[in-house]
Every structure is written in C-alpha cells, then in structure tokens.
Write a protein that holds these residues in place. Structure first.
Motif, PDB file in Angstrom:
ATOM      1  N   LEU A   1      37.201 -38.815 102.648  1.00 39.92           N
ATOM      2  CA  LEU A   1      37.787 -40.061 103.145  1.00 39.92           C
ATOM      3  C   LEU A   1      38.933 -40.653 102.250  1.00 39.92           C
ATOM      4  CD1 LEU A   1      34.546 -41.968 104.612  1.00 39.92           C
ATOM      5  CD2 LEU A   1      36.028 -40.226 105.733  1.00 39.92           C
ATOM      6  N   TYR A   2      38.660 -40.444 101.031  1.00 36.31           N
ATOM      7  CA  TYR A   2      39.533 -40.965 100.102  1.00 36.31           C
ATOM      8  C   TYR A   2      40.260 -40.114  99.182  1.00 36.31           C
ATOM      9  CZ  TYR A   2      37.541 -45.366 101.586  1.00 36.31           C
ATOM     10  OH  TYR A   2      36.854 -46.236 102.357  1.00 36.31           O
ATOM     11  N   LEU A   3      41.362 -40.034  98.296  1.00 40.72           N
ATOM     12  CA  LEU A   3      41.820 -39.331  97.455  1.00 40.72           C
ATOM     13  C   LEU A   3      42.112 -39.985  96.188  1.00 40.72           C
ATOM     14  CD1 LEU A   3      44.424 -36.949  99.257  1.00 40.72           C
ATOM     15  CD2 LEU A   3      42.284 -36.456  98.704  1.00 40.72           C
ATOM     16  N   PRO A   4      41.752 -39.568  95.055  1.00 37.82           N
ATOM     17  CA  PRO A   4      41.755 -40.061  93.806  1.00 37.82           C
ATOM     18  C   PRO A   4      43.167 -40.383  93.259  1.00 37.82           C
ATOM     19  CG  PRO A   4      41.223 -37.963  93.402  1.00 37.82           C
ATOM     20  CD  PRO A   4      41.303 -38.000  94.670  1.00 37.82           C
ATOM     21  N   LEU A   5      43.440 -41.547  92.598  1.00 36.09           N
ATOM     22  CA  LEU A   5      44.766 -41.928  91.920  1.00 36.09           C
ATOM     23  C   LEU A   5      44.543 -41.764  90.448  1.00 36.09           C
ATOM     24  CD1 LEU A   5      45.765 -45.188  94.224  1.00 36.09           C
ATOM     25  CD2 LEU A   5      46.822 -42.932  94.415  1.00 36.09           C
ATOM     26  N   HIS A   6      45.732 -40.921  89.952  1.00 35.83           N
ATOM     27  CA  HIS A   6      45.489 -40.751  88.725  1.00 35.83           C
ATOM     28  C   HIS A   6      46.532 -41.658  87.848  1.00 35.83           C
ATOM     29  CE1 HIS A   6      43.210 -37.156  88.886  1.00 35.83           C
ATOM     30  NE2 HIS A   6      43.751 -36.970  90.015  1.00 35.83           N
ATOM     31  N   GLY A   7      46.135 -42.178  86.673  1.00 37.10           N
ATOM     32  CA  GLY A   7      47.048 -42.922  85.855  1.00 37.10           C
ATOM     33  C   GLY A   7      47.845 -42.221  84.998  1.00 37.10           C
ATOM     34  N   PRO A   8      48.388 -42.757  84.132  1.00 36.32           N
ATOM     35  CA  PRO A   8      49.073 -42.119  82.871  1.00 36.32           C
ATOM     36  C   PRO A   8      48.572 -41.018  82.410  1.00 36.32           C
ATOM     37  CG  PRO A   8      49.536 -44.490  82.919  1.00 36.32           C
ATOM     38  CD  PRO A   8      48.295 -44.175  83.684  1.00 36.32           C
ATOM     39  N   GLN A   9      49.039 -39.755  82.160  1.00 39.79           N
ATOM     40  CA  GLN A   9      48.665 -38.556  81.467  1.00 39.79           C
ATOM     41  C   GLN A   9      48.311 -39.017  79.920  1.00 39.79           C
ATOM     42  OE1 GLN A   9      50.589 -34.801  80.913  1.00 39.79           O
ATOM     43  NE2 GLN A   9      49.346 -34.232  82.569  1.00 39.79           N
ATOM     44  N   ALA A  10      47.243 -38.565  79.489  1.00 41.43           N
ATOM     45  CA  ALA A  10      46.751 -38.674  78.092  1.00 41.43           C
ATOM     46  C   ALA A  10      47.333 -37.757  77.280  1.00 41.43           C
ATOM     47  CB  ALA A  10      45.185 -38.798  78.016  1.00 41.43           C
ATOM     48  N   PRO A  11      47.489 -37.680  75.939  1.00 42.09           N
ATOM     49  CA  PRO A  11      47.748 -36.673  75.041  1.00 42.09           C
ATOM     50  C   PRO A  11      47.065 -35.434  75.133  1.00 42.09           C
ATOM     51  CG  PRO A  11      47.640 -38.712  73.746  1.00 42.09           C
ATOM     52  CD  PRO A  11      46.942 -39.156  75.028  1.00 42.09           C
ATOM     53  N   ASP A  12      45.839 -35.350  75.646  1.00 38.56           N
ATOM     54  CA  ASP A  12      45.358 -34.223  75.776  1.00 38.56           C
ATOM     55  C   ASP A  12      45.582 -33.651  77.305  1.00 38.56           C
ATOM     56  OD1 ASP A  12      43.927 -35.916  77.640  1.00 38.56           O
ATOM     57  OD2 ASP A  12      41.845 -35.493  76.780  1.00 38.56           O
ATOM     58  N   GLY A  13      46.517 -34.284  77.910  1.00 37.41           N
ATOM     59  CA  GLY A  13      46.901 -33.848  79.055  1.00 37.41           C
ATOM     60  C   GLY A  13      46.029 -34.280  80.495  1.00 37.41           C
ATOM     61  N   HIS A  14      44.767 -35.129  80.156  1.00 39.17           N
ATOM     62  CA  HIS A  14      44.110 -35.438  81.180  1.00 39.17           C
ATOM     63  C   HIS A  14      44.609 -36.725  81.631  1.00 39.17           C
ATOM     64  CE1 HIS A  14      40.576 -36.024  83.645  1.00 39.17           C
ATOM     65  NE2 HIS A  14      40.327 -36.998  82.943  1.00 39.17           N
ATOM     66  N   ALA A  15      44.843 -36.766  83.041  1.00 38.83           N
ATOM     67  CA  ALA A  15      45.097 -38.007  83.607  1.00 38.83           C
ATOM     68  C   ALA A  15      43.834 -38.790  84.373  1.00 38.83           C
ATOM     69  CB  ALA A  15      46.162 -37.925  84.676  1.00 38.83           C
ATOM     70  N   PRO A  16      43.487 -39.854  83.758  1.00 38.95           N
ATOM     71  CA  PRO A  16      42.355 -40.645  84.220  1.00 38.95           C
ATOM     72  C   PRO A  16      42.638 -41.105  85.846  1.00 38.95           C
ATOM     73  CG  PRO A  16      43.462 -42.130  82.690  1.00 38.95           C
ATOM     74  CD  PRO A  16      44.202 -40.575  82.735  1.00 38.95           C
ATOM     75  N   VAL A  17      41.335 -41.240  86.406  1.00 46.23           N
ATOM     76  CA  VAL A  17      41.581 -41.731  87.857  1.00 46.23           C
ATOM     77  C   VAL A  17      41.381 -43.291  87.619  1.00 46.23           C
ATOM     78  CG1 VAL A  17      40.190 -41.897  90.060  1.00 46.23           C
ATOM     79  CG2 VAL A  17      40.422 -39.521  88.814  1.00 46.23           C
ATOM     80  N   THR A  18      42.264 -43.997  88.347  1.00 41.50           N
ATOM     81  CA  THR A  18      42.335 -45.379  88.193  1.00 41.50           C
ATOM     82  C   THR A  18      42.167 -46.016  89.663  1.00 41.50           C
ATOM     83  OG1 THR A  18      44.746 -45.339  88.540  1.00 41.50           O
ATOM     84  CG2 THR A  18      43.879 -45.427  86.247  1.00 41.50           C
ATOM     85  N   GLY A  19      42.282 -45.093  90.677  1.00 40.59           N
ATOM     86  CA  GLY A  19      41.992 -45.786  92.093  1.00 40.59           C
ATOM     87  C   GLY A  19      41.978 -44.670  92.928  1.00 40.59           C
ATOM     88  N   LEU A  20      41.880 -45.290  94.408  1.00 37.92           N
ATOM     89  CA  LEU A  20      41.740 -44.419  95.490  1.00 37.92           C
ATOM     90  C   LEU A  20      42.849 -44.721  96.495  1.00 37.92           C
ATOM     91  CD1 LEU A  20      37.789 -44.852  95.672  1.00 37.92           C
ATOM     92  CD2 LEU A  20      39.127 -42.656  94.843  1.00 37.92           C
ATOM     93  N   ILE A  21      43.156 -43.796  97.349  1.00 35.95           N
ATOM     94  CA  ILE A  21      43.934 -44.099  98.378  1.00 35.95           C
ATOM     95  C   ILE A  21      43.042 -43.586  99.605  1.00 35.95           C
ATOM     96  CG2 ILE A  21      45.043 -41.776  98.164  1.00 35.95           C
ATOM     97  CD1 ILE A  21      47.633 -43.262  99.280  1.00 35.95           C
ATOM     98  N   GLY A  22      42.989 -44.416 100.677  1.00 36.30           N
ATOM     99  CA  GLY A  22      42.359 -44.263 101.889  1.00 36.30           C
ATOM    100  C   GLY A  22      43.299 -43.495 102.596  1.00 36.30           C
ATOM    101  N   LEU A  23      42.662 -42.449 103.537  1.00 35.56           N
ATOM    102  CA  LEU A  23      43.310 -41.411 104.137  1.00 35.56           C
ATOM    103  C   LEU A  23      43.595 -41.999 105.666  1.00 35.56           C
ATOM    104  CD1 LEU A  23      41.809 -38.037 103.132  1.00 35.56           C
ATOM    105  CD2 LEU A  23      43.878 -39.067 102.486  1.00 35.56           C
ATOM    106  N   LEU A  24      42.400 -42.887 106.225  1.00 29.24           N
ATOM    107  CA  LEU A  24      42.771 -43.318 107.244  1.00 29.24           C
ATOM    108  C   LEU A  24      43.317 -44.622 107.399  1.00 29.24           C
ATOM    109  CD1 LEU A  24      39.260 -42.852 109.128  1.00 29.24           C
ATOM    110  CD2 LEU A  24      41.220 -41.639 109.450  1.00 29.24           C
ATOM    111  N   SER A  25      43.285 -45.510 106.644  1.00 27.26           N
ATOM    112  CA  SER A  25      44.039 -46.927 106.464  1.00 27.26           C
ATOM    113  C   SER A  25      45.382 -46.516 105.728  1.00 27.26           C
ATOM    114  CB  SER A  25      43.191 -47.870 105.563  1.00 27.26           C
ATOM    115  OG  SER A  25      43.056 -47.403 104.387  1.00 27.26           O
ATOM    116  N   GLN A  26      45.455 -45.371 104.993  1.00 23.92           N
ATOM    117  CA  GLN A  26      46.757 -45.262 104.148  1.00 23.92           C
ATOM    118  C   GLN A  26      46.863 -46.663 103.150  1.00 23.92           C
ATOM    119  OE1 GLN A  26      49.831 -42.670 106.043  1.00 23.92           O
ATOM    120  NE2 GLN A  26      49.282 -44.069 107.754  1.00 23.92           N
ATOM    121  N   THR A  27      45.881 -47.091 102.637  1.00 27.08           N
ATOM    122  CA  THR A  27      45.709 -48.185 101.629  1.00 27.08           C
ATOM    123  C   THR A  27      45.347 -47.686 100.307  1.00 27.08           C
ATOM    124  OG1 THR A  27      45.048 -49.545 103.412  1.00 27.08           O
ATOM    125  CG2 THR A  27      44.808 -50.356 101.087  1.00 27.08           C
ATOM    126  N   LEU A  28      46.135 -48.136  99.288  1.00 25.39           N
ATOM    127  CA  LEU A  28      45.948 -48.058  97.855  1.00 25.39           C
ATOM    128  C   LEU A  28      44.793 -48.950  97.461  1.00 25.39           C
ATOM    129  CD1 LEU A  28      49.318 -47.273  96.401  1.00 25.39           C
ATOM    130  CD2 LEU A  28      47.817 -45.741  97.127  1.00 25.39           C
TER     131      LEU A  28
END
Length: 732
Positions: free
Chosen positions: A180-207
C-alpha cells in the motif's frame, strides 16, 4: 487508507474498555523469532498514546516481554495481550512467540484473534514455519496483512521483500499480496545505505515524512510520481479484481479514473474478507520520537480494514453432553459463551485467565459454569464445575487495570478462576455450554525428571499440575513401567522454560534424568524349569515343588498360564498360587529387569506336603521355576516401535528418509501432498527417536512436522541390546 494525518489516539494510563463488538479489533502478530514483533507492539502502543516513551508504561514497565524468563532468555516465550485505543476503537494486540517451541502460544493467539498481522524482516525474509502458519490461516479464511520490519538493515530491500512475500503468500494469485506504501529514502550514508525516512501512499499519492519523529504530510513532486506509477497501477488492478462491483474493471480498462474513496472502500472490504493481503512497512520510533515509521498507517489498517468480531463465525458450541447449540454471532445480550485462551500465575494475584468472550457479557462477581473436555490425554481431567468470577481487568505489562465488564468480541483477564484451565469454556450457570477446542500441537520431546530433594518431592505434584494447567501443549506422564515422571514438551526451549517456571514460580527444584523407554523380555525358544522351595527349620516348614514349561507366543499375546497337572501332584488349591508366583516374577523380569511378555507357561508336575505346603510356598516355587527356565534359555529384549508420519517439504525428503534409515527405521511409503510437501510413513524404534523433535527441526530448517503412535514391541538386535545392557550396568 493513509488519508488521515493523525487520528484520535487513546490516553495513557487508563483501562481500555469497549461497550459494543463493532468497536473492537482483535489482531495477532505472527512471525519468526527475531522478526521484530515485540518491538512493533511497543511502537504501536507508543503511537496510540498508551505509553509515555518507547516500550514503557506509566510505572516504567514494558508492555510486552515483561516476564522474568523472557528477560533472561531475551525472547518471547508466551502470548501477551496489549490493548490500545485508536480513533475510538479498542485494539487488542496479541504478541506471540516466534520460536517453534512455543507454537501452542501462537495457536492460542490465533484462536483469540479475528485477523493476523504477519511480521517479516527485510533482512531475513520469510521462513518455512511462517509459511505454514499462513496456510493455516488461509484454511480458515482469517484476514491477513504483512508488515516488513528491519528497514534500517544494510541489506534491507523493501521492493524485493514484497516480491518474496507475494511469492510465498500469494499462491496462485500473487496480485492479492501488494504494497500500500513505498518507502522514501533519505540521503545516502558513507557506507552506501540510504535510511528510510518516510512513506508514499500509492492510492492517495501522499508523502508521509517521519524524519522529525512525527508524521508530516506533503504532496509529491512531479519527478516523484513516475516512480510509483507502476506499483500504483498494479495495486489498483489488484483491488478492482477483488471488488464486488463487477463493472469496475471494465470502467478502469476503458480509461475511467476510479475515485480513490471507492478504491479504499473496496480495499477495506477485501482485507476484511481475507481475499486481499496488503504489505506495509514499519520501523520503531527513534529516541525521543513520538511516532514510529508506518505505525499510523498500521493503526489505520487495523481499525478500518480488519474485521470486527461481528464478522467472525464463532467456533461450534454444544451442551456438555454433546448436543449442538446455535448461537447468534457475537451478541452481547445473548447467552454467555467465553473461552480461556491462556492461563498464567501471578505471585500476588494468583491464577489469571485470559478470556475471549464470544457471546453475552462477562461481569465480575457472577457465578459461571466452567466446562473442560477433550484434553484427558495431556493430564487434564474432564470437568464441569461452577466458579465465581473474580475481578476483571485489562493487562498492560505487569499492570492489571480494572474494568467493569467485557462484551462479546472483547478480551479480558479474569482473576482467581481456580479450576478453569486453558481451553475451558465459561458459560451461564443455568445454561452450561461447551466450545469446540482448537487443535493443539502434540508434545513429542520427552523430559524425564525427579525431585532434587525430599522437600522438592513434597511440592512436585502440585507444581506439575499447575504447570500443566497453564500450558496444554505440555503432557504430564507418570510411566508405570519405567517409574519415571515425564514431561512431554515441544522442544528444548519449551523444556527449559518449564523447568524454570517450576523453580521460580512454584519453588520446585528438579533434576533431569535419562528418559527410559518401556522395554520387555520374552523367550526366544521353548524351555523348562523346576522350582523347589523346601525349608525345614523346626516346627511348621515350607514345601513346594513345581515343574513348568515355557514357550514363546506371537507378539501381543501377553502371558498365558496352562494347567496340565495330572494325578493331583499339585493340589488344586495351590495351582492358582503357582500362577500368581510366575506372574509376579514375570512382572519383575527374568533377565534384565523388564517385564516378561508373550509366553505360555504350562504347569506340568510338582510335589506337595500335607502339612508344610502353603499358598506362599507354591508362589515362591513358581517364581523359582520361571527363573530357572530363563537361565537355560535365550531371552529376547523387546523394544517399542513407533509408527511415524513425517510431513516435509519435497526438498528435504531425501535427507529425512536417510536419517530415518540411520535410526533403524523402515520406510513404509511416501505420499505426495499439497503445497510441495511429502508425507513419509515409517516404523522406527522409540529408543531412536527420543530427540527426533529437535533433530527433525534442524534437518528441515523448521519446516517439517511429525506425529507418532505406538505400533508394537519387537526384538531388539543383539548388538544394540548388548550395548544397552553395558550402558545400564555402567549407570548403576
């Protein structure tokens, strides 16, 4: 779903009550050990305002895993209830252990709940035991959703995990398992991993941005919408495919834009029916944050998509004598029918019973009828008794918050039900009823114990009976052949918890001893023996002589005694004495101290004295004759053989069959079953499968299960019998 920024949370520190079934949601969390179920429960409680900081209640305790044993073992070992309130709805969250040894707690949670939330780790995937539980839920039509945790892990991939979930849980319809949602990723860390900071609703198209510790809504930019277009279109098609409006698909294919509210309504109905299984993401709140990522979305799904108790068909109900009884679904004003789904002991309150009310309304201080049937094979006697309800409360960690009543559909704790055990039915005193019990897993790992001291011996019986009352997945056996007290458990961890509870709750220290199987002895060939018991020591003496012949019989024949005395060589009144003597000796054994079976003992001749012969003398002579016959004969040691059925994934069939052969097993055949599994039937000596519950789990990565039943006793191979005799001699 996902339209609200913040619904109305519940208040911390007060009891959560419900006045009607429609305002209750019962959801059980399912998943493998380490998937993050307990952490998720605490995050939901925090978001709902039930705790003052992550995982803490008003008095500083935790809302889940509050038992001392759980603290020591660093894992859940029992079913925990955490009630929270959200948007005017009482949510009973049932946290279950993920470890296979505590599947009985999981089944109790499934019985009490109306929907299941499957928790899977983004870094670990879906294990075989979780798939099996999903299939069980599917078989009974229980609504299910999936939540992906551990998004912060370095190798976490939400999109890949949704694909794995669709493959594992979707069966023939992978489009019934979609995010129902896809994760939003924040800035990429030095190790290459981008943390998840939010979600985007697929139906409502809301962040939904959680980076500040609280959900903040915004609209996506033009460059972000194409990133979700494919997933959104697939979700819409999946929802429309489950819609009751058959014209919706034609309209959508024809290019008509379907209203989001219509899609959400159809989604909620499909989830409640158990035909669509949404995938969501969640992460615990950061230090000092008020809301964990995805927790608001989960609360919205539970309150708006999961069914109410009114939508669940209650288990079958009968009168105590077995006559069927029809009940209205979840009627608070109907006849009282409730079930004890868990029993626990509190050091201050005493016994506390977690009860699911299916019909009527439960109130404190009223007298109810307690019916307990169907668990006699596990040490639980059938009973029908009246008991007075103590205080009602809702649990929250170690706290018990009082409530005035519990309506149909709700869960509540009842104090001081001294006779009620897990699985028992509570009903009106003047209208006793009995609910069909849920299926309990069979305990297949034996644990032989003995009291550590005389003081422990005095308390052992009561401690074991209380332990069995709390946990119906445990079977208590007093083996009359081996004279051992045996606790049958589901695995080593289950056994460890049982011993710890005996020690810490009931003050009973026990020692674990090697488990013995019930061996037997029999004659391999015909033999004869003469028993002579003659004593003259002045005054009244003892005189008895008898001659017997012993011959083997087919397995299962027992002991047959035949009288062929002629001419009165043994007076008629003493022939029963000879039989009594040989049977007593047979019970003690003639070679290794195991009962003698499957022989015919024929009394052929003997001598008596008119003064000195007696009942006791001929009993002794009979026993001596049998011992002499055994001394001149070859004695077979008989071992019990079990019929074993193993249900295992096709990829492990070869390994399991090879392992069974290594245990001196004989494979009788295999049968292909659904779900890519094979049923293997074999006969295996019981002495070889004492730890099979543990070994099979390791061999099949927790995906196989087996059951066993006694088949017969048969001769043990000579080399095995000799090795066993050496072990017994060394132990003594």
């Amino acid at each position: 779903m996902g339209d609200k920024a913040n619904a109305h949370p519940g208040a911390a520190g007060r009891a959560v009550a419900a006045d009607q079934p429609a305002s209750v949601r019962n959801v059980v969390l399912v998943g493998h050990s380490g998937a993050g179920k307990t952490t998720l429960v605490e995050a939901l409680a925090l978001t709902a305002g039930a705790v003052n900081r992550a995982g803490r209640v008003e008095d500083g305790g935790t809302v889940s895993d509050y038992d001392d044993i759980e603290h020591r073992q660093q894992r859940s070992v029992q079913l925990s209830l955490v009630p929270v309130e959200w948007d005017g709805i009482k949510i009973n969250i049932l946290d279950t252990p993920g470890y296979a040894d505590f599947v009985g707690e999981l089944r109790a949670g499934l019985r009490a709940a109306d929907a299941a939330l499957f928790v899977v780790s983004a870094s670990d995937g879906v294990d075989g035991s979780t798939r099996m539980v999903w299939e069980e839920c599917a078989a009974v039509g229980m609504p299910r959703a999936i939540v992906v945790t551990h998004l912060e892990a370095a190798r976490a991939d939400f999109e890949e995990m949704t694909r794995i979930c669709a493959e594992a849980f979707g069966g023939d319809d992978p489009d019934a398992v979609l995010p129902l949602y896809l994760p939003l990723h924040g800035p990429q860390a030095p190790d290459g991993h981008a943390p998840v900071t939010g979600l985007i609703g697929l139906l409502s198209q809301t962040l939904f941005d959680y980076s500040t510790g609280k959900r903040v809504e915004s609209q996506p930019g033009e460059d972000e919408l194409p990133l979700i277009e494919e997933a959104r279109n697939r979700l819409i098609e999946g929802i429309i495919a489950e819609s009751e409006d058959e014209t919706l698909m034609d309209r959508y294919v024809g290019g008509e834009a379907i209203d989001v509210k219509t899609l959400i309504q159809d989604l909620e109905r499909a989830v409640a029916r158990g035909t669509f299984h949404p995938v969501l993401a969640a992460a615990p709140a950061a230090e000092g944050a008020r809301q964990g990522l995805g927790t608001l979305e989960l609360l919205e799904l539970i309150t708006r998509g999961f069914p109410t108790p009114l939508e669940r068909e209650a288990p079958a109900v009968t009168t105590p004598d077995g006559k069927p009884r029809d009940l209205a679904v979840c009627d608070p004003s109907g006849p009282l029918v409730a079930e004890v789904v868990k029993t626990a002991s509190d050091p201050y309150v005493g016994r506390v019973s977690l009860v699911r009310v299916f019909s009527g309304t439960l109130r404190p201080d009223e007298t109810v009828h307690v019916s307990g049937h169907g668990l006699a094979d596990r040490g639980h006697e059938d009973h029908d008794v009246d008991e007075r309800i103590g205080a009602l409360s809702t649990p929250f960690g170690k706290q018990q918050r009082p409530v005035t009543h519990a309506v149909a559909g709700d869960l509540v704790c009842v104090a001081k039900l001294n006779r009620a055990e897990t699985g028992d039915t509570l009903s009106a005193k003047d209208d006793p009823l009995l609910m069909e019990p849920w299926r309990m897993p069979d305990p297949l790992l034996p644990l032989a114990i003995q009291a550590h001291s005389k003081a422990d011996e005095d308390k052992l019986s009561q401690g074991l009976s209380r332990l069995a009352a709390e946990d119906p997945t445990m079977r208590l056996e007093q083996n009359q052949h081996t004279h051992q007290v045996v606790l049958w458990c589901l695995g080593e961890a289950h056994a460890d918890v049982a011993l710890e509870r005996l020690r810490s709750r009931y003050g009973v220290q026990v020692d674990v001893v090697p488990h013995k199987v019930s061996l037997r002895e029999t004659f391999a060939a015909r033999s004869a023996g003469r028993g002579r018991h003659v004593k003259q020591s002045g005054g009244h003496g003892q005189y008895a002589i008898c001659e017997i012949e012993v011959e083997p019989l087919p397995g299962g024949s027992g002991i047959e005694f035949v009288d062929k005395v002629v001419g009165g060589a043994v007076p008629r009144q003493f022939i029963p004495s000879v039989e009594k003597g040989v049977r007593a000796q047979a019970a003690k054994g003639v070679a290794a101290g195991h009962p003698l079976v499957d022989v015919r003992i024929t009394l052929l001749d003997g001598k008596a004295h008119s003064v000195d012969s007696s009942d006791a003398a001929f009993q002794t002579a009979g026993a001596l004759a049998l011992r002499e016959a055994a001394a001149d004969a070859k004695i077979h040691l008989l071992e019990p053989v079990a019929e074993v059925s193993v249900l295992v994934g096709d990829e492990y069939v070869g390994a399991v069959m090879s392992d069974l052969s290594g245990r001196r097993g004989r494979v009788l055949g295999t049968e292909q079953t659904s779900g890519g599994r094979t049923l293997i039937k074999a006969e295996v000596p019981e002495i070889e499968i004492g730890r099979y519950a543990v070994d099979l789990r390791s061999l099949s990565h927790g995906t196989a299960r087996f059951d066993r039943s006694y088949a017969r006793h048969e001769p043990m191979p000579q080399q095995v019998a000799e090795r066993l005799r050496q072990q017994e001699a060394k132990a003594s």
